[in-house]
Design a protein around this motif. Structure first.
Motif, PDB file in Angstrom:
ATOM      1  N   TYR A   5      11.340  -6.250  -4.816  1.00  0.00           N
ATOM      2  CA  TYR A   5      11.715  -7.233  -5.776  1.00  0.00           C
ATOM      3  C   TYR A   5      12.706  -8.123  -5.073  1.00  0.00           C
ATOM      4  N   LEU A   6      12.599  -9.344  -5.085  1.00  0.00           N
ATOM      5  CA  LEU A   6      13.429 -10.478  -4.479  1.00  0.00           C
ATOM      6  C   LEU A   6      13.781 -11.564  -5.569  1.00  0.00           C
ATOM      7  N   ARG A   7      15.169 -11.894  -5.237  1.00  0.00           N
ATOM      8  CA  ARG A   7      15.546 -13.263  -5.913  1.00  0.00           C
ATOM      9  C   ARG A   7      15.944 -14.118  -4.816  1.00  0.00           C
ATOM     10  N   ARG A  40       0.731  -1.326   0.096  1.00  0.00           N
ATOM     11  CA  ARG A  40      -0.008  -0.110   0.019  1.00  0.00           C
ATOM     12  C   ARG A  40       0.897   1.226  -0.029  1.00  0.00           C
ATOM     13  N   GLN A  41       0.310   2.293  -0.526  1.00  0.00           N
ATOM     14  CA  GLN A  41       1.133   3.748  -0.726  1.00  0.00           C
ATOM     15  C   GLN A  41       1.298   4.377   0.660  1.00  0.00           C
ATOM     16  N   ASP A  42       0.165   4.070   1.380  1.00  0.00           N
ATOM     17  CA  ASP A  42       0.138   5.005   2.697  1.00  0.00           C
ATOM     18  C   ASP A  42       1.268   4.611   3.759  1.00  0.00           C
ATOM     19  N   LEU A  43       1.919   3.540   3.326  1.00  0.00           N
ATOM     20  CA  LEU A  43       3.130   2.740   4.420  1.00  0.00           C
ATOM     21  C   LEU A  43       4.527   3.818   4.229  1.00  0.00           C
ATOM     22  N   SER A  44       4.994   3.918   5.170  1.00  0.00           N
ATOM     23  CA  SER A  44       6.274   4.778   5.084  1.00  0.00           C
ATOM     24  C   SER A  44       7.453   3.681   4.432  1.00  0.00           C
ATOM     25  N   ASN A  45       8.515   4.328   4.057  1.00  0.00           N
ATOM     26  CA  ASN A  45       9.370   3.562   3.271  1.00  0.00           C
ATOM     27  C   ASN A  45      10.077   2.437   4.197  1.00  0.00           C
ATOM     28  N   ALA A  46      10.205   2.851   5.356  1.00  0.00           N
ATOM     29  CA  ALA A  46      10.696   1.855   6.436  1.00  0.00           C
ATOM     30  C   ALA A  46      10.134   0.690   6.652  1.00  0.00           C
ATOM     31  N   GLN A  47       8.866   0.776   6.701  1.00  0.00           N
ATOM     32  CA  GLN A  47       7.586  -0.245   6.861  1.00  0.00           C
ATOM     33  C   GLN A  47       7.644  -1.094   5.437  1.00  0.00           C
ATOM     34  N   ALA A  48       7.789  -0.416   4.377  1.00  0.00           N
ATOM     35  CA  ALA A  48       7.660  -1.225   3.091  1.00  0.00           C
ATOM     36  C   ALA A  48       8.952  -2.175   3.046  1.00  0.00           C
ATOM     37  N   GLU A  49      10.201  -1.404   3.320  1.00  0.00           N
ATOM     38  CA  GLU A  49      11.384  -2.417   3.585  1.00  0.00           C
ATOM     39  C   GLU A  49      11.350  -3.376   4.575  1.00  0.00           C
ATOM     40  N   GLY A  50      10.515  -2.805   5.689  1.00  0.00           N
ATOM     41  CA  GLY A  50      10.362  -4.086   6.756  1.00  0.00           C
ATOM     42  C   GLY A  50       9.724  -5.120   6.452  1.00  0.00           C
ATOM     43  N   LEU A  51       8.413  -5.181   5.185  1.00  0.00           N
ATOM     44  CA  LEU A  51       7.973  -6.075   4.725  1.00  0.00           C
ATOM     45  C   LEU A  51       8.956  -6.969   3.938  1.00  0.00           C
ATOM     46  N   VAL A  52       9.903  -6.722   3.055  1.00  0.00           N
ATOM     47  CA  VAL A  52      11.125  -7.553   2.462  1.00  0.00           C
ATOM     48  C   VAL A  52      11.723  -8.108   3.628  1.00  0.00           C
ATOM     49  N   GLU A  53      12.187  -7.550   4.577  1.00  0.00           N
ATOM     50  CA  GLU A  53      12.877  -8.385   5.844  1.00  0.00           C
ATOM     51  C   GLU A  53      12.009  -9.491   6.579  1.00  0.00           C
ATOM     52  N   HIS A  54      10.548  -8.787   6.470  1.00  0.00           N
ATOM     53  CA  HIS A  54       9.738 -10.185   7.196  1.00  0.00           C
ATOM     54  C   HIS A  54       9.658 -11.363   6.389  1.00  0.00           C
ATOM     55  N   PHE A  55       9.475 -11.027   4.889  1.00  0.00           N
ATOM     56  CA  PHE A  55       9.218 -12.210   4.104  1.00  0.00           C
ATOM     57  C   PHE A  55      10.483 -12.770   3.881  1.00  0.00           C
ATOM     58  N   SER A  56      11.373 -12.350   4.157  1.00  0.00           N
ATOM     59  CA  SER A  56      13.015 -12.975   4.081  1.00  0.00           C
ATOM     60  C   SER A  56      13.226 -13.746   5.140  1.00  0.00           C
ATOM     61  N   THR A  57      12.823 -13.499   6.289  1.00  0.00           N
ATOM     62  CA  THR A  57      12.596 -14.220   7.572  1.00  0.00           C
ATOM     63  C   THR A  57      11.665 -15.447   7.325  1.00  0.00           C
ATOM     64  N   LYS A 115      16.691 -19.044   1.073  1.00  0.00           N
ATOM     65  CA  LYS A 115      17.236 -17.704   1.251  1.00  0.00           C
ATOM     66  C   LYS A 115      16.933 -16.697   0.250  1.00  0.00           C
ATOM     67  N   VAL A 116      17.214 -15.502   0.574  1.00  0.00           N
ATOM     68  CA  VAL A 116      17.081 -14.480  -0.349  1.00  0.00           C
ATOM     69  C   VAL A 116      18.274 -14.191  -0.752  1.00  0.00           C
ATOM     70  N   VAL A 117      18.588 -14.253  -2.106  1.00  0.00           N
ATOM     71  CA  VAL A 117      19.888 -14.059  -2.480  1.00  0.00           C
ATOM     72  C   VAL A 117      20.120 -12.631  -2.900  1.00  0.00           C
ATOM     73  N   PHE A 118      19.047 -11.806  -3.333  1.00  0.00           N
ATOM     74  CA  PHE A 118      19.167 -10.462  -3.658  1.00  0.00           C
ATOM     75  C   PHE A 118      17.950  -9.633  -3.415  1.00  0.00           C
ATOM     76  N   SER A 119      17.655  -8.428  -3.131  1.00  0.00           N
ATOM     77  CA  SER A 119      16.462  -7.875  -2.713  1.00  0.00           C
ATOM     78  C   SER A 119      16.687  -6.353  -3.017  1.00  0.00           C
ATOM     79  N   GLU A 120      15.792  -5.798  -3.819  1.00  0.00           N
ATOM     80  CA  GLU A 120      15.723  -4.431  -4.134  1.00  0.00           C
ATOM     81  C   GLU A 120      14.399  -3.835  -3.821  1.00  0.00           C
ATOM     82  N   TYR A 121      14.348  -2.523  -3.103  1.00  0.00           N
ATOM     83  CA  TYR A 121      13.070  -1.688  -3.059  1.00  0.00           C
ATOM     84  C   TYR A 121      13.180  -0.642  -4.188  1.00  0.00           C
TER      85      TYR A 121
END
Length: 117
Positions: free
Chosen positions: A62-64, A11-28, A36-42
């Motif tokens: 984006y996740l590899r 969603r667009q109303d998340l902050s950048n930190a919250q959006a990047e936190g989602l990447v970390e959450h799904f990586s765990t 394992k996550v080989v590479f990720s980009e926001y």
């Protein structure tokens, strides 16, 4: 293990930190299921072609990954249940490309397009 590429829009109303936190959450989530996550980009906030859940924009990530299919299924299941994630796309690939994704490359760094007939 199989190789996958994932793109998800939050969603667009998340902050950048919250959006990047989602990447970390799904990586765990993947790490807990043997992957394992080989590479990720926001990719940042981008305008979409059409509205999704009354939103015109969204945070793209984006996740590899290198993970067994059970880990991928669990991550996708949790993404579908998460309120902040609007869309997901998972593609199985034969090999990961080196370097940044095409979305993050500058126009002059990309390979030239082939000629049309």
């Amino acid at each position: 293990m199989p190789l996958y590429e994932h793109v998800f829009i939050s969603r667009q109303d998340l902050s950048n930190a919250q959006a990047e936190g989602l990447v970390e959450h799904f990586s765990t989530v993947l790490a807990d299921n043997g992957g394992k996550v080989v590479f990720s980009e926001y990719w940042g906030v981008k305008t979409m072609a059409y509205k999704i859940n009354k939103n015109r924009k969204g945070h793209y990530a984006y996740l590899r990954t290198d993970s067994p299919s059970a880990g991928i299924l669990e991550m996708e299941r949790l993404m579908r249940l998460h309120d902040d994630v609007m869309r997901i796309l998972t593609i199985k690939v034969d090999e990961h490309a080196d370097g940044p994704s095409v979305q993050m490359q500058k126009r002059d760094e990309r390979e030239p397009r082939r000629e049309r007939r």
